[in-house]
Design an enzyme around this catalytic site. Structure first.
Site, PDB file in Angstrom:
ATOM      1  CD  GLU A  97      -2.981   1.390   1.402  1.00 11.98           C
ATOM      2  OE1 GLU A  97      -2.438   0.610   1.986  1.00 11.98           O
ATOM      3  OE2 GLU A  97      -3.234   2.743   1.839  1.00 11.98           O
ATOM      4  CB  CYS A 110     -10.888   4.144  -0.004  1.00 12.03           C
ATOM      5  SG  CYS A 110     -11.837   4.894   1.449  1.00 12.03           S
ATOM      6  CB  CYS A 117       1.098  10.575  -2.536  1.00 10.49           C
ATOM      7  SG  CYS A 117       0.096  12.069  -2.790  1.00 10.49           S
ATOM      8  CB  CYS A 121      -0.393  14.925   4.095  1.00 12.51           C
ATOM      9  SG  CYS A 121      -1.206  15.587   2.478  1.00 12.51           S
ATOM     10  CB  CYS A 124      -0.711  10.695   4.890  1.00 11.52           C
ATOM     11  SG  CYS A 124      -0.791   9.578   3.231  1.00 11.52           S
ATOM     12  N   GLY A 164      -2.402   8.430  -3.093  1.00 12.68           N
ATOM     13  CA  GLY A 164      -2.245   9.223  -4.306  1.00 12.68           C
ATOM     14  C   GLY A 164      -3.284  10.495  -4.327  1.00 12.68           C
ATOM     15  CD  GLU A 165      -5.044  15.538  -5.035  1.00 17.06           C
ATOM     16  OE1 GLU A 165      -4.956  15.829  -3.749  1.00 17.06           O
ATOM     17  OE2 GLU A 165      -5.824  15.434  -5.812  1.00 17.06           O
ATOM     18  CB  SER A 219      -7.773  16.251   2.289  1.00 16.15           C
ATOM     19  OG  SER A 219      -8.511  15.022   1.795  1.00 16.15           O
ATOM     20  CG  LEU A 220     -10.203  22.199   5.977  1.00 16.15           C
ATOM     21  CD1 LEU A 220      -9.793  23.306   4.640  1.00 16.15           C
ATOM     22  CD2 LEU A 220     -11.794  22.455   6.428  1.00 16.15           C
ATOM     23  CG  ASN A 296      -7.523   4.118  11.567  1.00 19.37           C
ATOM     24  OD1 ASN A 296      -8.581   4.090  12.527  1.00 19.37           O
ATOM     25  ND2 ASN A 296      -7.538   3.274  10.759  1.00 19.37           N
ATOM     26  CB  CYS A 338      -4.129   7.516   3.821  1.00 19.97           C
ATOM     27  SG  CYS A 338      -3.756   8.161   2.408  1.00 19.97           S
TER      28      CYS A 338
HETATM   29  S1  SF4 Z   1      -2.939  12.360   2.568  1.00 20.73           S
HETATM   30 FE1  SF4 Z   1      -3.153  11.934   0.256  1.00 20.73          FE
HETATM   31  S2  SF4 Z   1      -2.358  13.728  -0.552  1.00 20.73           S
HETATM   32 FE2  SF4 Z   1      -1.873  13.725   1.449  1.00 20.73          FE
HETATM   33  S3  SF4 Z   1       0.363  12.286   1.149  1.00 20.73           S
HETATM   34 FE3  SF4 Z   1      -1.344  11.082   1.922  1.00 20.73          FE
HETATM   35  S4  SF4 Z   1      -2.030  10.284  -0.275  1.00 20.73           S
HETATM   36 FE4  SF4 Z   1      -0.894  12.280  -0.722  1.00 20.73          FE
END
Ligand code: SF4
Length: 356
Positions: A97, A110, A117, A121, A124, A164-165, A219-220, A296, A338
């Site tokens: 996406e 974005c 990923c 997290c 996410c 993704g990262e 991303s803290l 969100n 995300c």
């Molecule tokens: S926030 Fe970013 S790094 Fe963390 S799981 Fe989601 S996509 Fe991956």
């Protein structure tokens, strides 16, 4: 199909020198590479036959052997607040996406760098999918090229904050960004292209040493190691103090660049005044900007704090020696957090259309 096989089948996302190799292999002069590169990335053509300064025979050869665009639009949703969400099907059937956020002075896309990923997290939805595969440089660039044609908004900014990262798919993300920022390519100002990382420390050093002209966001999401580790498993591998050292290295090397810290406000988890004070102490020594992003509401059970609670959090940071912004929720009605849409589709192939 592997990422490498997909890379070989499309000319989109290839650099001029990679295209020169292609031309050499089919017995064509090297200068054709730059012409084809510009047609694909700058003029955004979909078919080889549109390349009017390329001989017909070469256009036919290229069309027989290669593809240009490979992302199939599954659907485009437009939120009541103007946010646009795009779901793409990759040639191997996976979904990714992209989100376009129009604002008064800029329009940001974005984009995704991976399907799924591996970092998991907790807040996410993409993290629940695991890593399906890395995207090719072409698939990363193509998200921008297709949205340029489909959206009424002029794209001014690009951020790697979709699925993704990007630092796990570093080389391809960097190659894609070079093409996005190339005046003969997609021609987006390089300082308006930002890599957002969850904190892959060795790659922050590499990104700095590679002297890339792009921005960096971290991303803290937590002001201390304990909470960060609970929310973001990657923090146990790259602890907060190591992360902040790498950020200091970046800001020292990039004298004029500020780093941006992203902080998703999660109700009852990281949104207390004490968390705000800890955040202030943590970030005060850095030349930085802090983006507070209300979460969100998502299928994982997280939600944004009440406006009063956010106000209290924000007021602790009023005198911070860095810029603090509190973003509005965007695209909540189209699940624009995300990875959320692709997960929904992956599960049931059904979504709510808002307006197309
Ligand atoms: S926030 Fe970013 S790094 Fe963390 S799981 Fe989601 S996509 Fe991956």
């Amino acid at each position: 199909m592997t990422t490498e096989e997909l890379e070989n089948s499309s000319l989109l996302g290839k650099t001029v020198s990679q295209l020169e190799t292609v031309m050499e292999a089919i017995g064509e002069p090297a200068y054709r590479a730059r012409q084809v590169y510009k047609w694909i990335h700058h003029h955004n053509v979909d078919r080889f036959e549109e390349m009017t300064n390329i001989p017909k025979a070469l256009r036919q050869t290229l069309a027989e052997r290669f593809r240009i665009k490979t992302l199939e639009l599954v659907y485009r949703q437009v939120s009541t607040d103007g946010t646009e969400k795009y779901l793409w099907r990759l040639p191997d059937g996976r979904n990714i996406e992209s989100v376009l956020i129009p604002e008064s002075r800029r329009n940001t896309i974005c984009i995704s760098s991976q399907a799924g990923c591996s970092l998991g997290c907790k807040f996410c939805a993409t993290g629940t999918m695991g890593l399906l595969r890395n995207l090719t440089a072409g698939e990363i660039v193509e998200q921008v090229l297709q949205i340029k044609k489909l959206s009424p908004h002029r794209i001014t900014n690009v951020v790697f904050m979709g699925m993704g990262e990007p630092f796990v798919n570093y080389q391809r993300s960097v190659q894609a960004s070079r093409i996005l920022g190339d005046p003969e390519g997609v021609a987006i100002a390089t300082k308006r292209i930002t890599f957002s990382t969850s904190g892959i420390v060795p790659k922050i050093y590499q990104f700095t040493d590679d002297a890339l002209p792009f921005g960096l966001a971290i991303s803290l999401h937590a002001p201390n190691q304990k909470l960060r580790e609970e929310l973001m498993p990657i923090a146990s591998k790259f602890p907060l103090d190591e992360l902040m050292k790498s950020v200091a290295y970046y800001t020292r090397a990039k004298k004029r660049n500020r780093v941006t810290f992203e902080y998703i406000l999660l109700e009852g988890i990281n949104d207390s005044p004490a968390d705000a004070r800890a955040l202030l102490r943590l970030l005060a020594p850095y030349r930085c900007k802090l983006n507070l992003i209300p979460c969100n509401e998502n299928p994982l059970g997280f939600r944004a704090p009440s406006p009063e609670r956010m106000e209290k959090f924000f007021s602790v940071l009023l005198d911070a020696p860095f810029t603090v912004t509190l973003r509005k929720n965007r695209g909540e009605d189209i699940t624009a957090a995300c990875g959320q849409l692709a997960v929904e589709v992956g599960r049931e192939e059904k979504v709510r259309f808002i307006r197309i």
